[in-house]
Design a protein around this motif. Structure first.
Motif, PDB file in Angstrom:
ATOM      1  N   VAL A 201       0.847  -1.187   0.000  1.00 26.46           N
ATOM      2  CA  VAL A 201       0.000   0.000   0.000  1.00 26.46           C
ATOM      3  C   VAL A 201       0.889   1.246   0.000  1.00 26.46           C
ATOM      4  O   VAL A 201       1.837   1.346   0.783  1.00 26.46           O
TER       5      VAL A 201
ATOM      6  N   ASP B 214       2.723  -0.701   4.458  1.00 29.02           N
ATOM      7  CA  ASP B 214       2.145   0.576   4.039  1.00 29.02           C
ATOM      8  C   ASP B 214       3.225   1.641   4.073  1.00 29.02           C
ATOM      9  O   ASP B 214       3.874   1.840   5.105  1.00 29.02           O
TER      10      ASP B 214
ATOM     11  N   HIS C 276      -0.852   5.795   8.429  1.00 31.32           N
ATOM     12  CA  HIS C 276      -0.114   4.543   8.569  1.00 31.32           C
ATOM     13  C   HIS C 276      -0.493   3.799   9.849  1.00 31.32           C
ATOM     14  O   HIS C 276      -0.445   2.569   9.899  1.00 31.32           O
TER      15      HIS C 276
ATOM     16  N   ASN D  59       3.382   5.454   3.863  1.00 27.78           N
ATOM     17  CA  ASN D  59       2.456   6.573   3.988  1.00 27.78           C
ATOM     18  C   ASN D  59       3.188   7.902   3.821  1.00 27.78           C
ATOM     19  O   ASN D  59       4.263   8.100   4.394  1.00 27.78           O
TER      20      ASN D  59
ATOM     21  N   SER E 168       0.134   5.214   0.474  1.00 31.00           N
ATOM     22  CA  SER E 168      -1.025   5.983   0.911  1.00 31.00           C
ATOM     23  C   SER E 168      -0.706   7.451   1.169  1.00 31.00           C
ATOM     24  O   SER E 168       0.437   7.827   1.444  1.00 31.00           O
TER      25      SER E 168
END
Length: 351
Positions: free
Chosen positions: A141, A223, A289, A225, A143
């Protein structure tokens, strides 16, 4: 970024798409591996150079324009920004997750209200997706939140840095991966480009996604972020740096991967000040996150610091350092590339 409510580096090389030697003639295997590594390196470099100063600037001048009315959660201005983001992905041929059925994941007003969101209207997360070629079930991911704090007393709070900078960074990272895919060098693992809403009011969009994941959280590898990467703070004025937060909280490998990616690219000064659990700003808990980390998913949060225009009407595009924004975006891309293409999924070995 959500406002605070309470006062031996080993010689590791990036493995991107490299092949392990399993059997056969050692010399031929070494030659084949070298050829594979060379091809992978060329693919990386071509994709990396898709992250361009002028593209970041063009998109940020739209995302952080007065027309978007400060992008408050569920507002018409935020919806306009969302339409621009979706059109960007459509024009590149980057699709939405098939399971979702569109680029939009609705975040209901009722969900936010239960978590202190007052009377915020319904809003949407935006999801774009590139499926992996070899391990499509494993998800990286990338983000950023695309909301900001809206308009107050007729003054638009444009949020160019917070988090227009992260928004356009995610868009350019997606473009780089898509260009590689079109050349036959798509990522081995799938990548979800996640633009979340409601961050400024309480991390609502990312909380909703983690409560209603489109892909199983057990298959979510990490993730990355991005929340505010277009400016500098007073302590680091004029430096080529970025704060990296949380990269070794859950995985001993993620911090090393990011550091290797950094040395391979722009060699920024990586500042770990906010990794200190005793730091009063508690930044590890204050951006999206954290809604992945609380589920045991390794995270790295990229951040430029709390500068003098944070949450003020003066957070405008004219103050963005686009050279630094480009370098930081390239670092996140290089880290994502390694996470997506390395042979083994990173381990979760910390709590």
């Amino acid at each position: 970024m959500k406002k605070l409510l309470i006062p031996i580096f080993s010689a590791i090389v990036l493995t991107s798409c490299g092949s392990s030697i399993h059997s056969g003639d050692k010399q031929n295997s070494n030659q084949n591996t070298s050829s594979s590594d060379s091809k992978s390196e060329k693919a990386f470099n071509k994709a990396y150079h898709q992250i361009k100063y002028n593209d970041l600037k063009k998109n940020l001048y739209v995302i952080a324009s007065d027309e978007m009315e400060g992008r408050d959660t569920g507002s018409q201005g935020q919806k306009k920004a969302g339409e621009y983001i979706v059109k960007f992905y459509k024009d590149l041929g980057i699709e939405f997750p098939k399971k979702l059925g569109s680029y939009y994941q609705k975040v209901p007003s009722s969900y936010m209200k239960k978590r202190g969101g007052g009377n915020l209207p319904d809003s949407e997360n935006i999801l774009a997706f590139i499926e992996g070629s070899e391990k499509p079930e494993e998800i990286i991911v990338v983000s950023a939140h695309y909301d900001h704090i809206g308009t107050k007393n007729g003054v638009v709070y444009n949020g160019a840095d917070d988090d227009g900078s992260g928004t356009v960074a995610v868009m350019q990272i997606a473009k780089a991966f898509q260009k590689a895919k079109k050349k036959g060098n798509g990522p081995k693992r799938s990548i979800l480009f996640l633009h979340v809403t409601g961050e400024e009011h309480g991390l609502f969009g990312s909380a909703y996604y983690s409560d209603n994941p489109v892909f199983p959280l057990s298959n979510t590898v990490a993730d990355l972020n991005i929340d505010m990467i277009g400016r500098d703070d007073i302590a680091n004025r004029g430096k080529n740096y970025v704060y990296v937060i949380g990269s070794e909280m859950l995985s001993s490998e993620l911090k090393i991967i990011n550091e290797v990616a950094n040395k391979k690219t722009n060699n920024l000064e990586l500042n770990y000040k906010y990794d200190d659990p005793k730091d009063p700003d508690r930044l590890y808990y204050r951006s999206d996150h954290y809604n992945f980390a609380k589920h045991g998913i390794p995270v790295a949060f990229f951040f430029d610091g709390i500068h003098e225009d944070y949450h003020k009407e003066t957070d405008d595009v004219e103050k963005i350092d686009f050279n630094l924004l480009q370098k930081r975006t390239q670092l996140v891309f290089a880290t994502a590339w390694e996470l997506a293409n390395r042979e083994a999924r990173i381990v979760v070995d910390k709590k």
